[in-house]
Design a protein around this motif. Structure first.
Motif, mmCIF file in Angstrom:
data_model
loop_
_atom_site.group_PDB
_atom_site.id
_atom_site.type_symbol
_atom_site.label_atom_id
_atom_site.label_comp_id
_atom_site.label_asym_id
_atom_site.label_seq_id
_atom_site.Cartn_x
_atom_site.Cartn_y
_atom_site.Cartn_z
ATOM 1 N N THR A 17 -14.114 -26.466 52.107
ATOM 2 C CA THR A 17 -15.196 -27.223 51.478
ATOM 3 C C THR A 17 -16.534 -26.894 52.121
ATOM 4 N N MET A 18 -16.592 -26.995 53.444
ATOM 5 C CA MET A 18 -17.873 -26.843 54.126
ATOM 6 C C MET A 18 -18.249 -25.375 54.298
ATOM 7 N N ASP A 37 -11.537 -16.481 56.901
ATOM 8 C CA ASP A 37 -10.650 -17.645 56.944
ATOM 9 C C ASP A 37 -9.274 -17.157 57.374
ATOM 10 N N ALA A 38 -8.604 -17.950 58.206
ATOM 11 C CA ALA A 38 -7.286 -17.545 58.709
ATOM 12 C C ALA A 38 -6.244 -17.515 57.596
ATOM 13 N N ILE A 94 -13.990 -24.661 60.667
ATOM 14 C CA ILE A 94 -12.525 -24.635 60.558
ATOM 15 C C ILE A 94 -11.981 -26.042 60.812
ATOM 16 N N GLU A 96 -10.683 -29.487 62.273
ATOM 17 C CA GLU A 96 -11.343 -30.324 63.286
ATOM 18 C C GLU A 96 -10.424 -30.557 64.496
ATOM 19 N N LYS A 101 -10.694 -24.817 67.972
ATOM 20 C CA LYS A 101 -12.086 -24.345 67.989
ATOM 21 C C LYS A 101 -12.336 -23.543 69.288
ATOM 22 N N ASN A 121 -19.842 -26.634 63.050
ATOM 23 C CA ASN A 121 -20.148 -27.663 62.054
ATOM 24 C C ASN A 121 -19.328 -28.929 62.311
ATOM 25 N N SER A 123 -17.926 -32.510 62.956
ATOM 26 C CA SER A 123 -18.605 -33.780 62.731
ATOM 27 C C SER A 123 -18.221 -34.822 63.773
HETATM 28 P P1 NAI Z 1 -11.290 -27.594 54.918
HETATM 29 O O1 NAI Z 1 -9.904 -27.999 55.237
HETATM 30 O O2 NAI Z 1 -11.771 -27.708 53.514
HETATM 31 O O3 NAI Z 1 -11.491 -26.049 55.354
HETATM 32 C C1 NAI Z 1 -11.125 -25.552 56.601
HETATM 33 C C2 NAI Z 1 -10.806 -24.083 56.445
HETATM 34 O O4 NAI Z 1 -10.679 -23.532 57.747
HETATM 35 C C3 NAI Z 1 -9.508 -23.829 55.712
HETATM 36 O O5 NAI Z 1 -9.731 -22.922 54.642
HETATM 37 C C4 NAI Z 1 -8.582 -23.228 56.765
HETATM 38 O O6 NAI Z 1 -7.720 -22.242 56.251
HETATM 39 C C5 NAI Z 1 -9.585 -22.621 57.734
HETATM 40 N N1 NAI Z 1 -9.097 -22.480 59.090
HETATM 41 C C6 NAI Z 1 -8.364 -23.377 59.812
HETATM 42 N N2 NAI Z 1 -8.135 -22.881 61.038
HETATM 43 C C7 NAI Z 1 -8.725 -21.670 61.110
HETATM 44 C C8 NAI Z 1 -8.856 -20.694 62.122
HETATM 45 N N3 NAI Z 1 -8.290 -20.859 63.306
HETATM 46 N N4 NAI Z 1 -9.574 -19.588 61.853
HETATM 47 C C9 NAI Z 1 -10.142 -19.410 60.643
HETATM 48 N N5 NAI Z 1 -10.029 -20.294 59.634
HETATM 49 C C10 NAI Z 1 -9.342 -21.422 59.869
HETATM 50 O O7 NAI Z 1 -12.222 -28.394 55.926
HETATM 51 P P2 NAI Z 1 -13.757 -28.815 55.763
HETATM 52 O O8 NAI Z 1 -13.828 -30.136 55.118
HETATM 53 O O9 NAI Z 1 -14.511 -27.680 55.182
HETATM 54 O O10 NAI Z 1 -14.179 -29.041 57.288
HETATM 55 C C11 NAI Z 1 -14.386 -27.977 58.176
HETATM 56 C C12 NAI Z 1 -15.171 -28.460 59.377
HETATM 57 O O11 NAI Z 1 -16.390 -29.056 58.943
HETATM 58 C C13 NAI Z 1 -14.476 -29.512 60.234
HETATM 59 O O12 NAI Z 1 -14.847 -29.302 61.567
HETATM 60 C C14 NAI Z 1 -15.066 -30.819 59.714
HETATM 61 O O13 NAI Z 1 -15.033 -31.849 60.667
HETATM 62 C C15 NAI Z 1 -16.493 -30.379 59.436
HETATM 63 N N6 NAI Z 1 -17.223 -31.187 58.454
HETATM 64 C C16 NAI Z 1 -16.616 -31.582 57.290
HETATM 65 C C17 NAI Z 1 -17.336 -32.331 56.360
HETATM 66 C C18 NAI Z 1 -16.710 -32.770 55.087
HETATM 67 O O14 NAI Z 1 -17.271 -33.670 54.439
HETATM 68 N N7 NAI Z 1 -15.606 -32.189 54.656
HETATM 69 C C19 NAI Z 1 -18.759 -32.674 56.594
HETATM 70 C C20 NAI Z 1 -19.306 -32.102 57.804
HETATM 71 C C21 NAI Z 1 -18.544 -31.430 58.701
#
Ligand code: NAI
Length: 504
Positions: A17-18, A37-38, A94, A96, A101, A121, A123
């Motif tokens: 998403t982000m 992306d992994a 990636i 949380e 991380k 990024n 949160s």
């Molecule tokens: P998401 O689950 O939609 O996407 C995360 C992506 O990271 C996935 O596609 C996954 O395959 C990939 N991933 C996981 N581990 C990995 C690694 N080791 N190497 C490479 N890729 C990897 O999550 P989202 O919502 O985009 O959140 C991502 C980050 O942004 C988190 O830290 C979250 O706390 C933060 N965040 C999220 C918000 C939200 O409203 N969703 C708002 C602001 C920050």
């Protein structure tokens, strides 16, 4: 001179998403973006989703097809992390998890140049803690976007203990060039938005738990009177109670159980039941197809008064006076600096809530027919108002109060006598949290207001709002909430006290 230019290569890790949204923001600004992306195929899926979103803009005539195609072409999916080597800035979005991380940043430090800036990024995880395992923690900075990243203006630029201030400054400038509204903040639990926003949910939950009003009424009041886009219950249902409750718990624990951030038992019940909100079909509201939509409590029509008497200064509520006049209500004014502003209509006395129980204030002012009314963002445009009658108020008095506000074009919700009502206590607590963040050197006053408007769409910054209300008024509300509850949760921030003492 900033270390970044349009020629800087931006890498984004995590194409969910982000990450996909952040990649779009950077590509829109003209950068070459590498997206990794992994999960296999996830980077390309992220780009495809971005392309779909942009096509909609093209269809609506808000972007040319050439610009959309060029933007998408600037985002390159890469299949191995080593391909991020040319990046000048890596933005991580990636999962949380601190351990993951840290492991990814360790790899990046080996792959990228020593000068590469690494932004997270996150949160909720401390930037300082993430940096603790890095060889070059000075290169790590928080770059906290809000969902959806291409639309929400705010970027919180978070400095950990070891972050190089020049890097934080360069990320701030870059965010501004990308069309964002950046603010600086120190790495502390919840940063600005997720800290200052807690009372928006907490006070609504509390009022509901105490039976003062149902969820639909509280939501309607925060929307129609407070000017917020969504009320707390519909917003929590949208965010998901699992996520929202977890954020509250993590902020509460990170502040060593400060009662200001106390999680809510009624929200925990929903989480325990698996009623996460929209995504599970049920939260505070029922989203099943045949569900009856909950509606706010709205008083039946009462007759408009022919005249009222206003004694003293109504402060922010003076904006009501022209509305009463336009409704043909004759107004008698009594100058009196000695009393709090009040409106007398029939047997009733109406006063802006000061955080006391109306019942208690009625006793102290010897006005048994007292009816408190709530704070509005703008009394002229608000379409609804809450009234909280004293327990001893007569029905005739309550009806007279209702009739007056109805004559001014407002739907009226009668709520039970709860200190500070709905909008007033929420806004005072939001501002108080903002002042406390400033007091604890997290950010400055302006950043609080920018963050709450740009990150969560508040109609007005909480600090500017209570400044209009009067800081001493807000302080009284908080002090009265402490008297009513006897809880440290409502203690005023020392900065608010100090500003009031200094005559602000
Ligand atoms: P998401 O689950 O939609 O996407 C995360 C992506 O990271 C996935 O596609 C996954 O395959 C990939 N991933 C996981 N581990 C990995 C690694 N080791 N190497 C490479 N890729 C990897 O999550 P989202 O919502 O985009 O959140 C991502 C980050 O942004 C988190 O830290 C979250 O706390 C933060 N965040 C999220 C918000 C939200 O409203 N969703 C708002 C602001 C920050």
């Amino acid at each position: 001179m900033s270390r970044f230019s349009t020629d800087s290569v931006i890498a984004v890790i995590g194409a969910g998403t982000m990450g996909a949204g952040i990649a779009q923001v950077a590509a829109k600004a003209g950068h070459q973006v590498l997206l990794f992306d992994a999960a296999e195929g996830a980077a390309q899926r992220g780009i495809d989703n971005t392309a779909k979103g942009l096509n909609k803009l093209v269809e609506r005539g808000r972007m040319t097809k050439d610009d959309a195609d060029a933007l998408v072409a600037r985002i390159l999916p890469v299949s191995v992390i080593n391909d991020l080597a040319p990046a000048n800035l890596v933005i991580e979005a990636i999962v949380e998890r601190l351990d993951i991380k840290q492991q990814v940043f360790g790899q990046l430090e080996d792959i990228c140049a020593e000068s590469t800036v690494i932004a997270t990024n996150t949160s909720s995880i401390s930037v300082t803690a993430i940096g603790s395992s890095m060889k070059r923690p000075q290169n790590l900075v928080g770059m906290h976007f809000f969902n959806p990243a291409p639309i929400m203006k705010l970027v919180e630029v978070i400095s950990g203990l070891d972050t190089d201030p020049q890097i934080a400054a360069d990320i701030y400038d870059l965010s501004a060039i990308w069309g964002k509204l950046p603010v600086h903040a120190k790495s502390t639990p919840g940063f600005i938005v997720n800290r200052v926003a807690r009372p928006f949910y907490a006070e609504g939950l509390r009022i509901n738990q105490e039976g003062a009003a149902d969820i639909a009424t509280i939501d309607a009041l925060l929307r129609e009177c407070g000017g917020f886009r969504m009320g707390p219950f519909e917003l929590m249902d949208l965010i998901g109670h699992d996520v929202n409750y977890a954020v509250t718990c993590s902020v509460f624990e990170a502040f060593y159980n400060d009662p200001r951030f106390l999680p809510s038992l009624i929200q925990k019940e929903l989480v325990d039941a698996g009623h996460f909100g929209r995504k599970s079909g049920k939260g505070f509201y029922d989203y099943s197809e045949d569900a009856v939509k909950a509606t706010p409590a709205t008083a039946d029509a009462q007759s408009a008064p022919s005249s009222i008497t206003i004694e003293g200064d109504l402060g922010v509520a003076e904006a009501l006076v022209p509305l009463f006049e336009q409704a043909g209500v004759k107004i008698n004014r009594v100058e009196n600096d000695e009393v709090e502003g009040m409106i007398m209509v029939g047997d009733a006395t109406l006063m802006l809530t000061n955080g006391q129980f109306t019942t208690q204030r009625a006793g102290e002012t010897m006005r048994p027919n007292l009816v408190n009314f709530d704070l509005a963002l703008d009394y002229t445009t608000a379409s609804r108002i809450a009234l909280a009658p004293a327990d001893q108020a007569s029905e005739d008095a309550i009806n007279a109060a209702i009739g007056l506000f109805q004559a001014a074009g407002k739907a009226v919700s009668i709520i039970d006598d709860v200190p500070g009502m709905a909008v007033m206590r929420t806004v005072c607590m939001l501002a108080n949290e903002g002042f406390d963040a400033v007091n604890q050197q997290v950010c400055d006053d302006a950043a609080v207001d920018i963050a709450m408007k740009g990150g969560v769409n508040y109609p007005c910054g909480p600090i500017e709002w209570v400044t209009t209300l009067g800081l001493s008024y807000a302080l009284d509300v908080l002090d009265n909430l402490i008297d009513a509850y006897g809880e440290d949760r409502y203690r005023a921030s020392p900065l608010l006290l100090r500003k009031v003492a200094g005559g602000a």
